[in-house]
Design a protein around this motif. Structure first.
Motif, mmCIF file in Angstrom:
data_model
loop_
_atom_site.group_PDB
_atom_site.id
_atom_site.type_symbol
_atom_site.label_atom_id
_atom_site.label_comp_id
_atom_site.label_asym_id
_atom_site.label_seq_id
_atom_site.Cartn_x
_atom_site.Cartn_y
_atom_site.Cartn_z
ATOM 1 N N PRO A 115 0.678 -1.172 -0.209
ATOM 2 C CA PRO A 115 -0.237 0.114 0.201
ATOM 3 C C PRO A 115 0.700 1.140 -0.062
ATOM 4 N N ASN A 116 0.878 2.291 -0.681
ATOM 5 C CA ASN A 116 1.144 3.322 -1.083
ATOM 6 C C ASN A 116 2.438 3.308 -1.508
ATOM 7 N N SER A 117 3.049 2.448 -2.508
ATOM 8 C CA SER A 117 3.905 2.531 -2.608
ATOM 9 C C SER A 117 4.060 2.793 -4.502
ATOM 10 N N ILE A 118 5.312 3.950 -4.517
ATOM 11 C CA ILE A 118 5.313 4.149 -5.743
ATOM 12 C C ILE A 118 5.778 3.447 -7.489
ATOM 13 N N ILE A 119 4.845 3.794 -7.524
ATOM 14 C CA ILE A 119 4.798 2.709 -9.281
ATOM 15 C C ILE A 119 5.744 2.538 -10.387
ATOM 16 N N LEU A 120 5.019 4.223 -10.393
ATOM 17 C CA LEU A 120 5.125 5.683 -11.507
ATOM 18 C C LEU A 120 6.215 6.877 -11.312
ATOM 19 N N TYR A 121 7.015 7.060 -11.487
ATOM 20 C CA TYR A 121 8.107 8.327 -10.872
ATOM 21 C C TYR A 121 7.197 9.262 -11.984
ATOM 22 N N GLN A 122 6.954 10.314 -11.577
ATOM 23 C CA GLN A 122 6.052 11.666 -12.084
ATOM 24 C C GLN A 122 7.551 12.143 -12.714
ATOM 25 N N VAL A 151 -6.124 11.746 -8.794
ATOM 26 C CA VAL A 151 -6.714 12.822 -10.125
ATOM 27 C C VAL A 151 -7.331 11.658 -10.911
ATOM 28 N N GLY A 152 -6.943 10.415 -10.605
ATOM 29 C CA GLY A 152 -7.373 9.141 -10.975
ATOM 30 C C GLY A 152 -6.885 8.180 -10.720
ATOM 31 N N CYS A 153 -7.543 6.958 -11.248
ATOM 32 C CA CYS A 153 -7.444 5.304 -10.604
ATOM 33 C C CYS A 153 -7.412 4.679 -12.064
ATOM 34 N N LEU A 154 -6.415 3.697 -11.241
ATOM 35 C CA LEU A 154 -6.633 2.439 -12.113
ATOM 36 C C LEU A 154 -6.934 1.256 -11.739
ATOM 37 N N THR A 155 -7.396 0.419 -12.476
ATOM 38 C CA THR A 155 -8.380 -0.866 -11.725
ATOM 39 C C THR A 155 -7.743 -1.262 -12.401
ATOM 40 N N PRO A 156 -7.792 -3.551 -12.137
ATOM 41 C CA PRO A 156 -7.672 -4.082 -12.971
ATOM 42 C C PRO A 156 -8.015 -4.232 -14.136
ATOM 43 N N GLY A 157 -6.681 -4.311 -15.515
ATOM 44 C CA GLY A 157 -6.925 -4.329 -16.272
ATOM 45 C C GLY A 157 -6.735 -2.522 -17.081
ATOM 46 N N ASP A 158 -6.638 -1.599 -15.961
ATOM 47 C CA ASP A 158 -6.130 0.037 -16.790
ATOM 48 C C ASP A 158 -4.754 -0.013 -16.390
ATOM 49 N N ARG A 172 -5.758 -2.020 -6.545
ATOM 50 C CA ARG A 172 -6.101 -0.484 -7.557
ATOM 51 C C ARG A 172 -4.843 0.426 -6.638
ATOM 52 N N ALA A 173 -4.514 1.155 -8.083
ATOM 53 C CA ALA A 173 -3.886 2.495 -8.549
ATOM 54 C C ALA A 173 -3.943 3.518 -8.170
ATOM 55 N N ASN A 174 -3.393 4.535 -7.620
ATOM 56 C CA ASN A 174 -3.940 6.087 -8.293
ATOM 57 C C ASN A 174 -3.188 7.336 -8.634
ATOM 58 N N VAL A 175 -3.432 7.815 -9.721
ATOM 59 C CA VAL A 175 -2.686 8.777 -10.273
ATOM 60 C C VAL A 175 -2.619 9.568 -9.387
ATOM 61 N N ASN A 218 7.748 10.868 -17.952
ATOM 62 C CA ASN A 218 6.631 9.928 -16.863
ATOM 63 C C ASN A 218 5.700 11.638 -16.947
ATOM 64 N N GLN A 219 4.724 11.846 -17.221
ATOM 65 C CA GLN A 219 3.768 13.207 -17.294
ATOM 66 C C GLN A 219 3.205 12.658 -15.714
ATOM 67 N N VAL A 220 2.558 12.049 -15.453
ATOM 68 C CA VAL A 220 1.691 11.661 -14.129
ATOM 69 C C VAL A 220 2.707 10.713 -13.214
ATOM 70 N N GLY A 221 2.482 10.657 -12.080
ATOM 71 C CA GLY A 221 3.180 9.594 -11.103
ATOM 72 C C GLY A 221 1.877 9.207 -10.803
ATOM 73 N N VAL A 222 2.547 6.928 -10.456
ATOM 74 C CA VAL A 222 1.295 6.161 -9.858
ATOM 75 C C VAL A 222 1.473 5.409 -8.893
ATOM 76 N N LYS A 223 0.434 5.692 -7.797
ATOM 77 C CA LYS A 223 0.788 4.823 -6.806
ATOM 78 C C LYS A 223 -0.306 3.700 -5.574
ATOM 79 N N SER A 224 0.328 3.166 -5.545
ATOM 80 C CA SER A 224 -1.071 1.643 -5.048
ATOM 81 C C SER A 224 -1.663 1.799 -4.079
ATOM 82 N N HIS A 225 -2.446 2.075 -3.992
ATOM 83 C CA HIS A 225 -3.652 2.237 -3.071
ATOM 84 C C HIS A 225 -3.967 1.048 -1.927
ATOM 85 N N ASP A 226 -3.310 -0.160 -2.782
ATOM 86 C CA ASP A 226 -3.292 -0.692 -1.497
ATOM 87 C C ASP A 226 -2.883 -1.750 -1.919
#
Length: 630
Positions: free
Chosen positions: A113-120, A146-153, A134-137, A166-174
Motif C-alpha cells: 500500500p502507498n508504494s510508488i509504481i511510476l515516478y512523475q 486525479v484518477g485511478c487504475l483498476t484491473p485491466g487499466d 487498485r492504483a491512484n494517479v 512520466n507526465q503523471v505518477g502512479v501510486k498503489s492504493h492497497d
C-alpha cells in the motif's frame, strides 16, 4: 517406524515454510546490517507476508525459472487479454508470434500500500498494467488523486515507445499486483529476428519518427487520457472542498497532540509484549490446574479464595491496556507515500475497535466469574480467560518488532518459532497432565506430569495405566495426539538444525567445493587464495551475506530498487560530477551501480588502459599510484 514416517512427512510438509523462514532471517540480518530505514523495513516485511500467504513466500522468478520454454509461453498467454488492451499491441495490428513474445517478456510485481509504481517527471520507460488491486494517479503539488487504475487499466505505454518522462505518477492504493513491460525486455522483443519490420535500432530505440499505426493510436490515447486528467485537476483546484483540504494540509504541521502518547519506538511496548505473554501463559495454566484441583476435592462450587486476587489484578491491567490501545498507543500507518505515526485519539480508537485484537480483548475481560458468583462455579466461569492463549503468537511477533525498533535488537524468525514451539509444548503438557490428575485422585501432580510426558512423547513405560473406561478413553485421546505431537516436535527440531547446513548458500561448503574444483583443474595457489580472501571478506565484513546475490535472488525488482537507492545515495550525492543533475537521472545512476570486490594488491584501474567504468569506494582504502615514465 510409524513415528519416524510421520516425522518425515511433517518435515517434508514444512520444508517450504522452513525455507521461507530462513530467507526472511537472512533478509532481516542484511536489513539490520545495512541500517535500512524502518519505513522500508516495514514495506519489505509486509510484502513478504503477503507473498507467503499467496504463494508460500516464493518470488515469481523462483516459481517459473525451471519451467521449459513451452510451458513458460503457455503461462504467459494468460496475460494476452491484458496486453492486447494497449493500443500499440492491438491484435489487429500485430502478429500472434509478436504478441506471444511480448506476453512472455512481462514481469509480475507486487506493490505494498502507498508504494510508488511510476515516478512523475522521471524517464522510467515502463508499461504497467494493473492485474489485481487498485492504483491512484497523482500529480505533484496536488493533494488529491486525479484518477485511478483498476484491473485491466494501464499507464506508461507512451513513455515506453517515445522515451519521454512520466507526465503523471502512479501510486498503489492497497496491495496491487501489476504486470510490467520494461524497456530492456521490450527492446529484446523488438530486436527479435522475426520482427525486423520495425527497424527498432534504426529508429534509435523509439517511435518518434515512425508512421506505425500502433504508435499513432498510442499518441491519440495518451493525449485523450492526459486531457481528462488535466480537466480533473482543474476541477479539483476550483472546488471549495479542495480549498478546505489545502487549509487542513497547511495547518497539519501546527497540530498539537494533547495528552499522554506512547509511540511505536517506545520501550514500553517491549514490557507490554512480555506482560501479555506471561499473563496469557498464566491464565492458560492456572485455569485447568485450578479446576483439576477442585474436581479432586469434589468441590467445583468452591467460593472465592485468595488465588483469585492475582487473576483480578491481571484483569484490571488488561482493561487499562485496552484503554491505552484506544487512547494512548500511537500506531503506524502507510499513507501519503510514507510511514506515518498516527497519534490522533479518534483515529487510534477507530483503528483499535476495528482490529481483531479488540474482539478477543473484549471477550476475555467479560466478568463471567462475577456473574457466576451468585450460583458458584467461579473457577469454571474463568475458563474463557484461556482464550488469551491466542494472543501469544501475536505478542511474540510484537515483542520481536519492538526489540528491533526501540532497542535495535534483531530476533530472527527461527528464534520466534522455537519460542512458540516451547511455550505451546508446555501448555499441552500442563493441560493433559491436569486432565489426568482430575480423574486419577490417587496420584500426585508430579506423577500426572510424568504420565503426560511419557504418553505425549510415546515412551509409555507402563507403570501408570488406566484403571477404568473413562481413564482409558482419555489415555487413548492423549496417546493419539501425542504421536502427532512428538512427530511435529522432532520434525521441527530436525529442520532447525539441518536448515541449510549443507547447501549452496553455506559459505564454508561453497569454499570447499570451489577449492576442490580449482585443484582438479590445476589452478594456481594465488587464484585459490584470492577466492578464499573474497569469501573471508564476506564472512567477516558482511556477516556471511553475499549482498549482490541476496538482492538479485531473494528481493523483488521494485524493492531491490528502493534498497539500492538507500545503499548508494550518499556516494552519488556526494560526487561533484552529479551536482547539477536532476533527481530522475540520479535515481537511475544509483540503481545502475553494481558491487565489485577487490582484494589486497588488486589493480582496479590501469593507467595504460581506458577505465571500464566509474568507481565509488564503498569500503576500504584505495591507493592512487603513479608509475615513473620511461
Amino acid at each position: 517406524h510409524a513415528i519416524a514416517n510421520m516425522t518425515s512427512v511433517l518435515a517434508n510438509l514444512d520444508v517450504v515454510s522452513m525455507r521461507y523462514r530462513y530467507e526472511m532471517d537472512t533478509i532481516a540480518r542484511w536489513l539490520s546490517f545495512r541500517s535500512v530505514p524502518e519505513a522500508l523495513k516495514d514495506r519489505i516485511n509486509i510484502l513478504y507476508t503477503y507473498l507467503n500467504r499467496r504463494q508460500c513466500g516464493m518470488l515469481d522468478d523462483a516459481l517459473f525459472s525451471d519451467l521449459p520454454p513451452k510451458l513458460t509461453y503457455d503461462f504467459a498467454a494468460l496475460h494476452m487479454g491484458l496486453i492486447t488492451k494497449v493500443p500499440f499491441f492491438n491484435p489487429k495490428l500485430r502478429s500472434e508470434a509478436f504478441l506471444s513474445n511480448i506476453a512472455n517478456a512481462l514481469i509480475q510485481r507486487v506493490y505494498t500500500p502507498n508504494s510508488i509504481i511510476l515516478y512523475q517527471h522521471e524517464k522510467q520507460r515502463e508499461l504497467i498494467i494493473v492485474k489485481n488491486g487498485r492504483a491512484n494517479v497523482y500529480i505533484k503539488g496536488n493533494n488529491t488523486e486525479v484518477g485511478c487504475l483498476t484491473p485491466g487499466d494501464f499507464m506508461g505505454d507512451y513513455q515506453l515507445l517515445f522515451g519521454t518522462v512520466n507526465q503523471v505518477g502512479v501510486k498503489s492504493h492497497d496491495f496491487t499486483e501489476v504486470i510490467v513491460l520494461t524497456y530492456a525486455r521490450f527492446k529484446e522483443v523488438m530486436e527479435h529476428p522475426d520482427d525486423e519490420n520495425f527497424h527498432f535500432e534504426i529508429m534509435a530505440g523509439n517511435f518518434r519518427n515512425s508512421e506505425d499505426q500502433g504508435a499513432m493510436d498510442t499518441i491519440h490515447y495518451s493525449t485523450k487520457s492526459l486531457t481528462k486528467i488535466s480537466l480533473t485537476v482543474s476541477s479539483i483546484k476550483n472546488t471549495k472542498r479542495n480549498k478546505k483540504l489545502g487549509d487542513m494540509i497547511r495547518n497539519e504541521g501546527k497540530l498539537i497532540v494533547k495528552g499522554l502518547r506512547i509511540y511505536p519506538n517506545s520501550k514500553v511496548h517491549v514490557a507490554r509484549a512480555i506482560f501479555t505473554i506471561v499473563a496469557a501463559m498464566y491464565y492458560s495454566i492456572i485455569c485447568p490446574v485450578r479446576i483439576a484441583y477442585l474436581i479432586r476435592q469434589n468441590n467445583l462450587q468452591a467460593p472465592f479464595n485468595a488465588t483469585y486476587i492475582l487473576d483480578l489484578i491481571l484483569d484490571g491491567i488488561f482493561i487499562i491496556d485496552m484503554i491505552f490501545k484506544a487512547k494512548v498507543y500511537a500506531y503506524v500507518s502507510f499513507d501519503n507515500d510514507g510511514r506515518n505515526v498516527i497519534a490522533d485519539r479518534d483515529s487510534m480508537t477507530r483503528h483499535y475497535v476495528q482490529s481483531r485484537s479488540f474482539k478477543l480483548d473484549l471477550f476475555s475481560v467479560i466478568p463471567f466469574d462475577v456473574i457466576s458468583a451468585f450460583v458458584g462455579y467461579e473457577s469454571v466461569a474463568r475458563i474463557p480467560k484461556i482464550a488469551r492463549v491466542l494472543q501469544i503468537p501475536q505478542a511474540i511477533w510484537a515483542l520481536r518488532s519492538s526489540l528491533d525498533e526501540s532497542m535495535q535488537v534483531t530476533v530472527n524468525e527461527t528464534h520466534v518459532s522455537i519460542l512458540l514451539m516451547f511455550l505451546f509444548s508446555v501448555l499441552i503438557i500442563v493441560w493433559s497432565s491436569a486432565g489426568w490428575n482430575a480423574i486419577r485422585i490417587e496420584e500426585s501432580a508430579y506423577e500426572s506430569v510424568y504420565w503426560s510426558l511419557t504418553t505425549l512423547t510415546t515412551v509409555g513405560y507402563g507403570d501408570l495405566t488406566p484403571a477404568n473406561f473413562r481413564q482409558t478413553i482419555y489415555a487413548l485421546f492423549v496417546g493419539a495426539f501425542g504421536a502427532v505431537f512428538a512427530a511435529a516436535i522432532i520434525a521441527n527440531v530436525t529442520s532447525f538444525f539441518h536448515d541449510v547446513e549443507i547447501s549452496d548458500d553455506n559459505i564454508e561448503h561453497k569454499i570447499n567445493c570451489i577449492k576442490c574444483f580449482m585443484e582438479t583443474h590445476n589452478s594456481s595457489f594465488e587464484s585459490i587464495k584470492k577466492i578464499q580472501d573474497y569469501f573471508n571478506y564476506i564472512e567477516r565484513e558482511q556477516d556471511g551475506l553475499n549482498e549482490e546475490l541476496l538482492l538479485n535472488k531473494s528481493v523483488p525488482d521494485n524493492i531491490k530498487t528502493n534498497l539500492l537507492v538507500h545503499i548508494t545515495q550518499s556516494m552519488v550525492l556526494n560526487c561533484i560530477f552529479f551536482a547539477e543533475c536532476d533527481a530522475g537521472f540520479l535515481r537511475r545512476v544509483m540503481i545502475s551501480l553494481e558491487q565489485r570486490f577487490f582484494g589486497s594488491q588488486f589493480i582496479i584501474i590501469n593507467a595504460s588502459r581506458p577505465a571500464d567504468g566509474m568507481y565509488f569506494v564503498k569500503k576500504g582504502i584505495v591507493h592512487i599510484m603513479q608509475t615513473s615514465s620511461t
